[in-house]
Scaffold this motif. Structure first.
Motif, short mmCIF file in Angstrom:
data_model
loop_
_atom_site.label_atom_id
_atom_site.label_comp_id
_atom_site.label_asym_id
_atom_site.label_seq_id
_atom_site.Cartn_x
_atom_site.Cartn_y
_atom_site.Cartn_z
N GLU A 1 7.48 40.27 -37.14
CA GLU A 1 7.40 41.13 -38.15
C GLU A 1 8.60 42.23 -37.84
N CYS A 2 9.06 42.43 -36.57
CA CYS A 2 10.00 43.36 -36.36
C CYS A 2 11.29 43.10 -37.15
N TRP A 3 11.48 41.80 -37.62
CA TRP A 3 12.91 41.55 -38.10
C TRP A 3 12.69 41.20 -39.81
N ARG A 4 11.22 41.11 -40.15
CA ARG A 4 11.17 40.73 -41.59
C ARG A 4 11.83 42.04 -42.36
N GLY A 5 12.66 41.77 -43.17
CA GLY A 5 13.40 42.65 -44.11
C GLY A 5 14.42 43.54 -43.38
N TYR A 6 14.77 43.09 -42.15
CA TYR A 6 15.86 43.75 -41.62
C TYR A 6 17.14 43.53 -42.24
N PRO A 7 18.05 44.45 -42.15
CA PRO A 7 18.14 46.01 -41.60
C PRO A 7 17.53 47.04 -42.52
N LYS A 8 17.04 46.50 -43.57
CA LYS A 8 16.47 47.76 -44.55
C LYS A 8 15.02 48.12 -44.32
N GLN A 9 14.77 48.79 -43.29
CA GLN A 9 13.41 48.95 -42.65
C GLN A 9 13.26 50.60 -42.55
N ALA A 10 12.31 51.30 -43.14
CA ALA A 10 12.03 52.49 -43.10
C ALA A 10 11.42 52.79 -41.99
N VAL A 11 11.92 54.25 -41.38
CA VAL A 11 11.17 54.81 -40.06
C VAL A 11 10.24 55.87 -40.48
N THR A 12 8.91 55.95 -40.05
CA THR A 12 8.02 56.93 -40.41
C THR A 12 8.38 58.05 -39.48
N ASP A 13 7.91 59.40 -40.11
CA ASP A 13 8.18 60.72 -39.18
C ASP A 13 7.46 60.42 -37.71
N THR A 14 6.55 59.78 -37.64
CA THR A 14 6.02 59.81 -36.38
C THR A 14 6.95 58.78 -35.20
N HIS A 15 7.46 57.97 -35.74
CA HIS A 15 8.24 57.13 -34.73
C HIS A 15 9.54 57.68 -34.73
N ILE B 1 9.09 40.58 -25.52
CA ILE B 1 10.35 41.48 -26.00
C ILE B 1 11.85 40.84 -26.09
N ILE B 2 12.28 40.41 -24.95
CA ILE B 2 13.69 39.87 -24.88
C ILE B 2 13.61 38.49 -25.58
N HIS B 3 12.50 37.58 -25.72
CA HIS B 3 12.48 36.52 -26.37
C HIS B 3 12.40 36.95 -28.13
N THR B 4 11.99 37.92 -28.38
CA THR B 4 11.96 37.95 -30.11
C THR B 4 13.12 38.71 -30.25
N THR B 5 14.09 39.24 -29.64
CA THR B 5 15.12 40.02 -29.76
C THR B 5 16.52 38.81 -29.74
N MET B 6 16.20 38.01 -28.85
CA MET B 6 17.19 36.98 -28.59
C MET B 6 17.01 35.51 -29.47
N VAL B 7 15.93 35.18 -29.67
CA VAL B 7 15.83 34.03 -30.45
C VAL B 7 14.74 34.19 -31.63
N VAL B 8 13.78 34.85 -31.54
CA VAL B 8 13.23 35.13 -33.04
C VAL B 8 13.87 35.68 -34.04
N SER B 9 14.70 36.65 -33.59
CA SER B 9 15.63 37.39 -34.58
C SER B 9 16.32 36.44 -35.34
N MET B 10 17.08 35.48 -34.89
CA MET B 10 17.95 34.64 -35.39
C MET B 10 17.58 33.86 -36.29
#
Length: 406
Positions: free
Chosen positions: A166-180, A285-294
């Motif tokens: 879900e980190c990549w769904r809709g990327y790069p148009k993802q809004a950021v909340t004020d808390t984050h 984390i590294i797996h999702t940035t290197m593999v899942v994101s593709m």
């Protein structure tokens, strides 16, 4: 300047996947806040605010708390003022060679033994006290604990905390909340404050690795924010904070010589560190940035740069994990820690040289006081030399090197 940055630095091929332009990620006000590079300007005043807040925290909270826990400082002899030796100490070397000592003998008219003794006591005089190290550890403990608690509360209800795709769904148009948004700004401001104050903090054997870690962390936070890798960046910061506050709390109780509490916290820290840094971080984390994101976009410059920074952090994790495992091995199978694996460079006392034979002209009436002072220090150190965290703070076992005068 703005035109130059737009032409060279903010090229779409650096920050966005192929086929996506800046106009494709523009958001309306009702859609949320999109991360903008200019937001990072606020981290600089935040860093200075952290430095001021740390100064206030150490004096109003950390120092009184250290006294409540019974933190004791070693009694150190104040050297007599010798201008030529002081100038050499500050401008040339803190440990003069034999040829330099001979030259100083001619300049000052003192014996070689007196000069060696003066430099030894002068070095000890500059070494950080236990109170100073306690204050540094307590400040980091307070921040990491609050940061981890706030980060966990803000992320635990998000879909991408449990499903990293879900980190990549809709990327790069993802809004950021004020808390984050504020979580990001405060984390970067804190690490920037650590980098600015690294020259006055207690230096350790892994000083260079710490500087590399701070710089890599700052680049990672800044780049992930500009490239809107915010979701993954939040997970990275949470993983790091989960074990850091345990380490700092163990250090605090070590300086207070609460041996059992220190050992228990260190065991918990070691387990959490090894699980989060050697299992969760690379596998999740590294797996999702290197593999899942593709699965969601094609690789681009930001993809490679971000993953390189993560791999640099992972190399540092392996380095520190090696030190921790070796330390635990020595403690479990040998019953004591013979040598510090990640110690304070300035914490080791120069008390292994002979104190007798200096003569009355050397020390005068200080002889009896020195005997008492070193006896007190040796007993104090003997209380701490069984603590596992000796391996992190380099408190040497003095019992086997008591001066002959005793």
């Amino acid at each position: 300047m703005e035109a130059l940055l737009n032409e060279w630095l903010w090229q779409e091929r650096y920050w966005l996947p192929p086929g996506i332009g800046w106009q494709d990620i523009e958001m309306k006000e009702d859609e949320g806040h999109f991360p903008l590079p200019r937001d990072l300007v606020y981290t600089l005043p935040l860093a200075f605010a952290f430095i001021v807040l740390r100064w206030v925290f150490e004096r109003l909270i950390a120092i009184p708390f250290s006294r409540c826990l019974g933190v004791k400082d070693r009694i150190r002899i104040r050297v007599p003022p010798v201008p030529k030796l002081e100038a050499f100490y500050k401008q040339n070397s803190r440990q003069p060679s034999q040829s330099q000592v001979v030259s100083l003998v001619k300049q000052c008219g003192l014996s070689q033994r007196k000069i060696h003794t003066w430099f030894r006591h002068r070095r000890n005089q500059d070494r950080p006290s236990n109170t100073k190290k306690f204050c540094e550890a307590s400040w980091r403990f307070a921040f990491y604990l609050i940061s981890f608690g706030a980060g966990l509360c803000s992320l635990i209800n998000t879909s991408w905390f449990w499903d990293h795709s879900e980190c990549w769904r809709g990327y790069p148009k993802q809004a950021v909340t004020d808390t984050h948004y504020w979580y990001y700004m405060l984390e970067m401001g804190f690490y920037l404050s650590l980098l600015l104050s690294v020259s006055v903090d207690v230096k350790r054997k892994d000083f260079k690795e710490q500087v590399v870690h701070h710089i890599a962390t700052l680049f990672l936070i800044a780049f992930s924010y500009c490239a809107n890798y915010v979701r993954v960046g939040l997970l990275v910061m949470l993983v790091h904070d989960s074990s850091d506050f345990l380490l700092e709390s163990a250090k605090m109780f070590h300086y207070a010589v609460w041996t059992r509490t220190c050992d228990s916290l260190f065991v918990v820290f070691a387990v959490v560190f090894l699980v989060t840094r050697l299992v969760v971080f690379p596998i999740r984390i590294i797996h999702t940035t290197m593999v899942v994101s593709m699965e969601f976009f094609q690789p681009f410059f930001g993809y490679y740069f971000f993953n390189v920074l993560l791999l640099v952090l992972q190399v540092l994790h392996i380095f520190w994990a090696y030190l921790i495992v070796r330390m635990v091995f020595k403690f479990v199978f040998k019953g004591k820690v013979e040598r510090d694996e990640r110690s304070d460079l300035e914490s080791e006392e120069d008390d292994n040289e002979e104190e007798d034979g200096e003569g009355p002209e050397d020390e005068g009436d200080e002889c009896n006081w020195k005997q008492k002072e070193e006896t007190i220090n040796s007993k104090r150190t003997s209380l701490a030399n069984n603590c596992v965290l000796n391996n992190l703070t380099n408190q040497r076992n003095i019992n086997s090197r008591l001066p002959k005068a005793r």
